[in-house]
Write a protein that holds these residues in place. Structure first.
Motif, mmCIF file in Angstrom:
data_model
loop_
_atom_site.group_PDB
_atom_site.id
_atom_site.type_symbol
_atom_site.label_atom_id
_atom_site.label_comp_id
_atom_site.label_asym_id
_atom_site.label_seq_id
_atom_site.Cartn_x
_atom_site.Cartn_y
_atom_site.Cartn_z
ATOM 1 N N SER A 33 0.883 -1.403 0.004
ATOM 2 C CA SER A 33 -0.161 -0.022 -0.001
ATOM 3 C C SER A 33 0.838 1.075 -0.047
ATOM 4 N N VAL A 34 1.877 1.353 0.799
ATOM 5 C CA VAL A 34 2.919 2.104 0.836
ATOM 6 C C VAL A 34 3.535 2.644 -0.541
ATOM 7 N N ILE A 35 4.083 1.699 -1.077
ATOM 8 C CA ILE A 35 4.808 1.711 -2.178
ATOM 9 C C ILE A 35 3.897 2.233 -3.355
ATOM 10 N N GLN A 36 2.727 1.690 -3.499
ATOM 11 C CA GLN A 36 1.557 2.148 -4.455
ATOM 12 C C GLN A 36 1.526 3.505 -4.296
ATOM 13 N N GLY A 37 1.592 3.979 -3.087
ATOM 14 C CA GLY A 37 1.341 5.558 -2.988
ATOM 15 C C GLY A 37 2.391 6.377 -3.624
ATOM 16 N N LEU A 38 3.293 5.689 -4.334
ATOM 17 C CA LEU A 38 4.497 6.501 -5.040
ATOM 18 C C LEU A 38 3.864 7.198 -6.296
ATOM 19 N N GLY A 39 2.831 6.530 -6.820
ATOM 20 C CA GLY A 39 2.367 7.189 -8.122
ATOM 21 C C GLY A 39 1.295 6.101 -8.699
ATOM 22 N N THR A 57 3.143 -0.395 -9.609
ATOM 23 C CA THR A 57 2.405 -1.860 -9.606
ATOM 24 C C THR A 57 3.283 -2.545 -8.764
ATOM 25 N N VAL A 58 2.624 -3.327 -7.724
ATOM 26 C CA VAL A 58 3.474 -3.903 -6.649
ATOM 27 C C VAL A 58 2.977 -5.263 -6.598
ATOM 28 N N ALA A 59 3.975 -6.715 -6.912
ATOM 29 C CA ALA A 59 3.713 -7.749 -6.607
ATOM 30 C C ALA A 59 4.338 -8.297 -5.516
ATOM 31 N N GLY A 60 3.760 -9.283 -4.887
ATOM 32 C CA GLY A 60 4.259 -9.643 -3.712
ATOM 33 C C GLY A 60 4.804 -10.988 -3.505
ATOM 34 N N ALA A 61 5.750 -11.506 -2.977
ATOM 35 C CA ALA A 61 6.305 -12.816 -2.889
ATOM 36 C C ALA A 61 6.338 -13.147 -1.292
ATOM 37 N N GLY A 62 5.892 -14.065 -0.610
ATOM 38 C CA GLY A 62 5.878 -14.437 0.523
ATOM 39 C C GLY A 62 7.049 -15.288 1.058
ATOM 40 N N SER A 63 7.860 -15.883 0.161
ATOM 41 C CA SER A 63 9.002 -16.460 0.321
ATOM 42 C C SER A 63 10.073 -16.630 -0.804
ATOM 43 N N ALA A 64 11.146 -16.948 -0.470
ATOM 44 C CA ALA A 64 12.163 -16.903 -1.401
ATOM 45 C C ALA A 64 11.925 -17.689 -2.714
ATOM 46 N N GLN A 65 11.154 -19.052 -2.436
ATOM 47 C CA GLN A 65 10.822 -19.761 -3.844
ATOM 48 C C GLN A 65 9.804 -19.043 -4.495
ATOM 49 N N GLU A 66 8.754 -18.490 -3.687
ATOM 50 C CA GLU A 66 7.741 -17.609 -4.677
ATOM 51 C C GLU A 66 8.368 -16.430 -5.370
ATOM 52 N N ALA A 67 9.568 -15.578 -4.667
ATOM 53 C CA ALA A 67 10.198 -14.706 -5.510
ATOM 54 C C ALA A 67 10.831 -15.221 -6.638
ATOM 55 N N ARG A 68 11.520 -16.566 -6.467
ATOM 56 C CA ARG A 68 12.371 -17.099 -7.532
ATOM 57 C C ARG A 68 11.192 -17.388 -8.920
ATOM 58 N N ARG A 81 11.490 0.378 10.601
ATOM 59 C CA ARG A 81 10.800 1.332 11.695
ATOM 60 C C ARG A 81 10.970 2.642 10.929
ATOM 61 N N ALA A 82 11.511 2.644 9.766
ATOM 62 C CA ALA A 82 11.549 4.097 9.132
ATOM 63 C C ALA A 82 10.257 4.537 8.692
ATOM 64 N N SER A 83 10.007 5.975 8.524
ATOM 65 C CA SER A 83 8.818 6.423 7.927
ATOM 66 C C SER A 83 8.545 6.211 6.478
ATOM 67 N N ASN A 84 7.253 6.259 6.240
ATOM 68 C CA ASN A 84 6.948 6.244 4.797
ATOM 69 C C ASN A 84 7.679 7.401 3.962
ATOM 70 N N GLU A 85 7.907 8.480 4.436
ATOM 71 C CA GLU A 85 8.740 9.249 3.709
ATOM 72 C C GLU A 85 10.334 8.892 3.620
ATOM 73 N N THR A 86 10.690 8.529 4.453
ATOM 74 C CA THR A 86 12.128 7.625 4.278
ATOM 75 C C THR A 86 12.117 6.836 3.233
ATOM 76 N N LEU A 87 11.099 5.874 3.232
ATOM 77 C CA LEU A 87 10.953 4.782 2.155
ATOM 78 C C LEU A 87 10.875 5.324 0.965
ATOM 79 N N PHE A 88 10.175 6.575 0.636
ATOM 80 C CA PHE A 88 9.744 7.128 -0.630
ATOM 81 C C PHE A 88 11.210 7.748 -1.056
ATOM 82 N N GLU A 89 11.925 8.424 -0.045
ATOM 83 C CA GLU A 89 13.254 8.966 -0.369
ATOM 84 C C GLU A 89 14.130 7.724 -0.930
ATOM 85 N N ALA A 90 14.232 6.788 -0.035
ATOM 86 C CA ALA A 90 15.252 5.888 -0.486
ATOM 87 C C ALA A 90 14.937 5.140 -1.736
#
Length: 187
Positions: free
Chosen positions: A18-24, A28-39, A105-114
């Motif tokens: 939700s936070v990342i989709q707030g970038l614009g 689009t954000v896809a999620g993976a719940g494990s290393a295997q799912e990411a692979r 523990r960083a703020s949403n703004e810090t994540l956006f900046e990064a």
């Protein structure tokens, strides 16, 4: 921008999505719940612009997965998003090829900046890492020296570090330069 988020905690993954989709609207954000799912996700579709990786996964060591992903997808920027803010974890992540490190523990703004900095070709290192230690000391269980704090204090630099201030070795600087050239050649 197309982002793959790898985190084994569904609640955290959902919140970060939700936070990342707030970038614009074009994010689009896809999620993976494990290393295997990411692979599996990357094998099916490797056309991602950014990858966010938690270090604590149920089925794999995040550092090992970082090495694997950097070898398989060298032009895909990886940002570590972790509950750990230990200096040694930050340094190790950057050494292994991460283009950024954001404590959970960083703020949403810090994540956006990064994320913006990384997408512009920079490297994001959390400011608290640079100033949290003193010379010759380390946090409990942390094996990295406090040289990052000393570099910043002596140079009078602001919290946002430059490459020189984060203590990259000449070899790390060369690798980073090669990576940046590769990204410019193959955006």
């Amino acid at each position: 921008m197309k982002v793959l988020l790898i985190d084994d905690h569904p609640l955290i993954r959902s919140a970060l999505q939700s936070v990342i989709q707030g970038l614009g609207d074009d994010v689009t954000v896809a999620g993976a719940g494990s290393a295997q799912e990411a692979r599996d996700t990357l094998h099916a579709d490797s056309d991602f612009d950014l990858l966010l990786l938690d270090l604590q996964l149920g089925d794999a060591n995040g550092f090992d997965l970082l090495v694997e992903l950097r070898a398989a997808y060298p032009s895909l920027p990886v940002v570590v998003v972790s509950a750990s803010d230990r200096t040694s974890d930050v340094i190790r992540s950057i050494d292994l090829g991460a283009m950024g490190y954001v404590p959970k523990r960083a703020s949403n703004e810090t994540l956006f900046e990064a994320l913006r900095l990384v997408m512009q070709g920079g490297i994001y290192v959390p400011p608290m890492t640079l100033g949290s230690e003193r010379a010759g000391t380390a946090e409990e269980g942390d094996t990295a020296p406090g040289y990052l704090a000393i570099v910043r204090e002596q140079s009078g630099e602001p919290a946002a570090p430059t490459l020189a201030s984060i203590g990259l070795t000449p070899r790390q600087t060369d690798v980073l330069a090669d990576e940046m050239l590769l990204r410019l050649e193959h955006p």
